[in-house]
Design a protein around this motif. Structure first.
Motif, PDB file in Angstrom:
ATOM      1  N   GLU A 118       4.886  83.618  82.505  1.00 15.59           N
ATOM      2  CA  GLU A 118       6.163  83.849  82.949  1.00 15.59           C
ATOM      3  C   GLU A 118       7.392  83.397  81.889  1.00 15.59           C
ATOM      4  O   GLU A 118       8.311  83.969  81.921  1.00 15.59           O
ATOM      5  N   THR A 119       6.920  82.347  81.163  1.00 14.48           N
ATOM      6  CA  THR A 119       7.664  82.117  79.913  1.00 14.48           C
ATOM      7  C   THR A 119       7.994  83.287  79.060  1.00 14.48           C
ATOM      8  O   THR A 119       9.315  83.423  78.666  1.00 14.48           O
ATOM      9  N   GLY A 120       7.141  83.860  78.843  1.00 13.16           N
ATOM     10  CA  GLY A 120       7.029  85.216  78.269  1.00 13.16           C
ATOM     11  C   GLY A 120       8.002  86.276  78.669  1.00 13.16           C
ATOM     12  O   GLY A 120       8.938  86.842  77.986  1.00 13.16           O
ATOM     13  N   LEU A 121       7.948  86.480  80.129  1.00 14.89           N
ATOM     14  CA  LEU A 121       8.781  87.504  80.768  1.00 14.89           C
ATOM     15  C   LEU A 121      10.228  86.827  80.737  1.00 14.89           C
ATOM     16  O   LEU A 121      11.131  87.568  80.198  1.00 14.89           O
ATOM     17  N   LEU A 122      10.531  85.600  81.160  1.00 12.83           N
ATOM     18  CA  LEU A 122      11.898  85.249  81.165  1.00 12.83           C
ATOM     19  C   LEU A 122      12.451  85.152  79.588  1.00 12.83           C
ATOM     20  O   LEU A 122      13.649  85.333  79.618  1.00 12.83           O
ATOM     21  N   GLY A 123      11.774  84.336  78.924  1.00 15.52           N
ATOM     22  CA  GLY A 123      12.369  84.084  77.498  1.00 15.52           C
ATOM     23  C   GLY A 123      12.648  85.537  76.784  1.00 15.52           C
ATOM     24  O   GLY A 123      13.762  85.683  76.037  1.00 15.52           O
ATOM     25  N   ALA A 124      11.675  86.453  76.811  1.00 16.26           N
ATOM     26  CA  ALA A 124      12.135  87.659  76.171  1.00 16.26           C
ATOM     27  C   ALA A 124      13.124  88.338  76.720  1.00 16.26           C
ATOM     28  O   ALA A 124      13.948  88.921  76.214  1.00 16.26           O
ATOM     29  N   ALA A 125      13.394  88.226  78.226  1.00 15.69           N
ATOM     30  CA  ALA A 125      14.570  89.162  78.735  1.00 15.69           C
ATOM     31  C   ALA A 125      15.707  88.224  77.995  1.00 15.69           C
ATOM     32  O   ALA A 125      16.656  88.855  77.789  1.00 15.69           O
ATOM     33  N   ALA A 126      15.966  86.847  78.087  1.00 21.77           N
ATOM     34  CA  ALA A 126      17.050  86.185  77.677  1.00 21.77           C
ATOM     35  C   ALA A 126      17.282  86.545  75.889  1.00 21.77           C
ATOM     36  O   ALA A 126      18.414  86.955  75.675  1.00 21.77           O
ATOM     37  N   LEU A 127      16.120  86.659  75.288  1.00 18.14           N
ATOM     38  CA  LEU A 127      16.269  86.784  73.590  1.00 18.14           C
ATOM     39  C   LEU A 127      16.851  88.419  73.682  1.00 18.14           C
ATOM     40  O   LEU A 127      17.718  88.673  72.696  1.00 18.14           O
ATOM     41  N   LEU A 128      16.452  89.325  74.360  1.00 17.50           N
ATOM     42  CA  LEU A 128      16.986  90.797  74.346  1.00 17.50           C
ATOM     43  C   LEU A 128      18.144  91.033  74.728  1.00 17.50           C
ATOM     44  O   LEU A 128      18.811  92.036  74.714  1.00 17.50           O
ATOM     45  N   GLU A 129      18.587  89.868  75.526  1.00 16.78           N
ATOM     46  CA  GLU A 129      20.235  90.258  76.010  1.00 16.78           C
ATOM     47  C   GLU A 129      21.062  89.703  74.988  1.00 16.78           C
ATOM     48  O   GLU A 129      22.180  89.861  75.208  1.00 16.78           O
ATOM     49  N   LEU A 130      20.700  89.184  73.998  1.00 14.94           N
ATOM     50  CA  LEU A 130      21.695  88.582  73.083  1.00 14.94           C
ATOM     51  C   LEU A 130      22.317  89.617  72.343  1.00 14.94           C
ATOM     52  O   LEU A 130      22.000  90.638  72.266  1.00 14.94           O
ATOM     53  N   GLU A 131      23.368  89.253  71.792  1.00 19.65           N
ATOM     54  CA  GLU A 131      24.094  90.419  71.111  1.00 19.65           C
ATOM     55  C   GLU A 131      23.786  91.040  69.927  1.00 19.65           C
ATOM     56  O   GLU A 131      23.820  91.946  69.624  1.00 19.65           O
ATOM     57  N   GLU A 132      22.767  89.999  69.342  1.00 20.90           N
ATOM     58  CA  GLU A 132      22.048  90.531  68.160  1.00 20.90           C
ATOM     59  C   GLU A 132      20.754  89.978  68.319  1.00 20.90           C
ATOM     60  O   GLU A 132      20.239  88.953  67.932  1.00 20.90           O
ATOM     61  N   PRO A 133      19.837  90.730  69.172  1.00 22.25           N
ATOM     62  CA  PRO A 133      18.680  90.545  69.526  1.00 22.25           C
ATOM     63  C   PRO A 133      17.529  90.557  68.507  1.00 22.25           C
ATOM     64  O   PRO A 133      17.577  91.385  67.418  1.00 22.25           O
ATOM     65  N   PRO A 134      16.530  89.721  68.637  1.00 18.01           N
ATOM     66  CA  PRO A 134      15.481  89.845  67.592  1.00 18.01           C
ATOM     67  C   PRO A 134      14.774  91.216  67.525  1.00 18.01           C
ATOM     68  O   PRO A 134      14.825  91.930  68.492  1.00 18.01           O
ATOM     69  N   THR A 135      14.368  91.743  66.226  1.00 18.41           N
ATOM     70  CA  THR A 135      13.267  92.932  66.108  1.00 18.41           C
ATOM     71  C   THR A 135      11.863  92.237  66.089  1.00 18.41           C
ATOM     72  O   THR A 135      10.920  93.145  66.470  1.00 18.41           O
ATOM     73  N   ALA A 136      11.638  90.808  66.291  1.00 12.32           N
ATOM     74  CA  ALA A 136      10.119  90.617  66.310  1.00 12.32           C
ATOM     75  C   ALA A 136      10.381  89.232  67.010  1.00 12.32           C
ATOM     76  O   ALA A 136      11.198  88.319  66.944  1.00 12.32           O
ATOM     77  N   ILE A 137       9.200  88.872  67.746  1.00 16.05           N
ATOM     78  CA  ILE A 137       9.164  87.368  68.554  1.00 16.05           C
ATOM     79  C   ILE A 137       7.911  86.879  68.214  1.00 16.05           C
ATOM     80  O   ILE A 137       6.625  87.574  68.327  1.00 16.05           O
TER      81      ILE A 137
END
Length: 342
Positions: free
Chosen positions: A224-243
């Motif tokens: 669940e942390t992966g689901l929610l955390g990735a959603a927050a990271l990918l919503e950033l103005e400059e999202p990561p290309t790697a996690i």
């Protein structure tokens, strides 16, 4: 116990409970043919008088010691791997293992000793100063496997090189050309999580890659942390290309969130896990991850517990086994779309 203080006997307990010595013996040995009220009365008297069964009187008890192994939470792949190492090493050493969920019932440590346990191995379990005092009082050695929190300096523990693992994982992503790398981890105060995160930071800083505050997200070691955390990271103005994630379960949640958003792993997003559980090989795509030698860690914990049970000294209170980066199909150089994505 002071030399002039007489140890409480079964006969003493039987007299106070108003039952036969045979009945008290049945309670001590866990026999089922005792009335519940009688059993409760006898057990309370045993606890009141600090009665410890002489479980080490027989030669066979010394030759085949029994080690209690306790864990908290669900029996996940990570815990199962460590338990396999403990069980295999116990079989090689001629020892027995009893696996249970961590208990905090009154007199829990004394109950373990009365049941014949020679030592306790704690897997992902948290022990406070009060718990350690209770274990010391009954003379039960403790070995903590992969401690979540920094144990007392005198507590024996077995772990892995989490900092080096975090360093290797992040360097791998940087070597592929990623500069926007995020860390999605477990509990912020967990020792292993902090070490992995600091390894990530060290690699990023050495490369001169920026680490925005939003790129480091603590959570739990769960899907669940992966689901929610990735959603927050990918919503950033400059999202990561790697996690880089704190364990394989989090990584699988990241992959699922990417899939639900129409992103491809690794073409649009590279993902690295930690542990190298069976989940890593079953993932789609197979997961690049940091191998934590869980079986070997379990074996080391078992051997340490046996040495302590025998009264032997150990060379170090903490043992760390080496981690290793395992490269599979979830990482690749950042694509043009991933690099340009905002």
């Amino acid at each position: 116990m002071p030399p002039n203080v007489r140890r409480t006997t079964l006969a003493d307990i039987a007299q106070r409970a108003g039952v036969s010595v045979a009945t008290v013996s049945k309670v001590v040995n866990g026999r089922g043919d005792v009335a519940p009220q009688t059993r409760a009365r006898v057990q309370e008297l045993l606890h009141q008088h600090d009665y410890l069964a002489p479980v080490f009187r027989h030669t066979e008890a010394l030759e085949s010691p029994t080690i209690e192994v306790q864990f908290q939470g669900d029996l996940k792949s990570y815990v199962a791997k460590a338990l396999e190492g403990i069980i295999d090493s116990a079989a090689e050493a001629g020892a027995s293992v009893v696996i249970s969920k961590a208990s905090r019932a009154p007199h829990w440590a004394r109950d373990l000793v009365s049941a014949g346990r020679r030592a306790l191995i704690a897997v992902t379990s948290v022990y406070t100063a009060a718990h350690l005092k209770e274990l010391a009082r009954v003379g039960l050695p403790l070995v903590v496997l992969d401690p979540l929190h920094l144990p007392d300096s005198q507590v024996n523990s077995v772990g892995a090189t989490n900092f080096s693992g975090g360093l290797a994982a992040t360097r791998h992503l940087l070597s592929l050309g990623h500069r926007r790398v995020a860390y999605l981890g477990g509990p912020a105060m967990a020792v292993c999580n902090q070490a992995r995160m600091h390894g990530y930071r060290a690699a990023m800083e050495a490369e001169g890659a920026p680490v925005p505050d939003a790129y480091i997200r603590p959570g739990e070691f769960t899907y669940e942390t992966g689901l929610l955390g990735a959603a927050a990271l990918l919503e950033l103005e400059e999202p990561p290309t790697a996690i880089f994630t704190g364990n394989d379960e989090i990584a699988l949640g990241v992959i699922e969130t990417a899939r639900a958003r129409g992103l491809r792993v690794p073409e649009d997003l590279s993902v690295v896990g930690f542990d190298d559980t069976d989940l890593a090989q079953m993932a789609s795509p197979p997961l690049t991850t940091v191998r934590q030698p869980l079986r070997e860690m379990g074996g080391a914990a078992l051997r340490t517990a046996l040495r302590l049970a025998n009264g032997d000294k150990v060379e170090s209170h903490h043992i760390e086994l080496a981690t290793e980066l395992v490269v599979r199909a979830s990482t690749a150089p950042p694509g043009e779309e991933a690099s340009a994505r905002k």
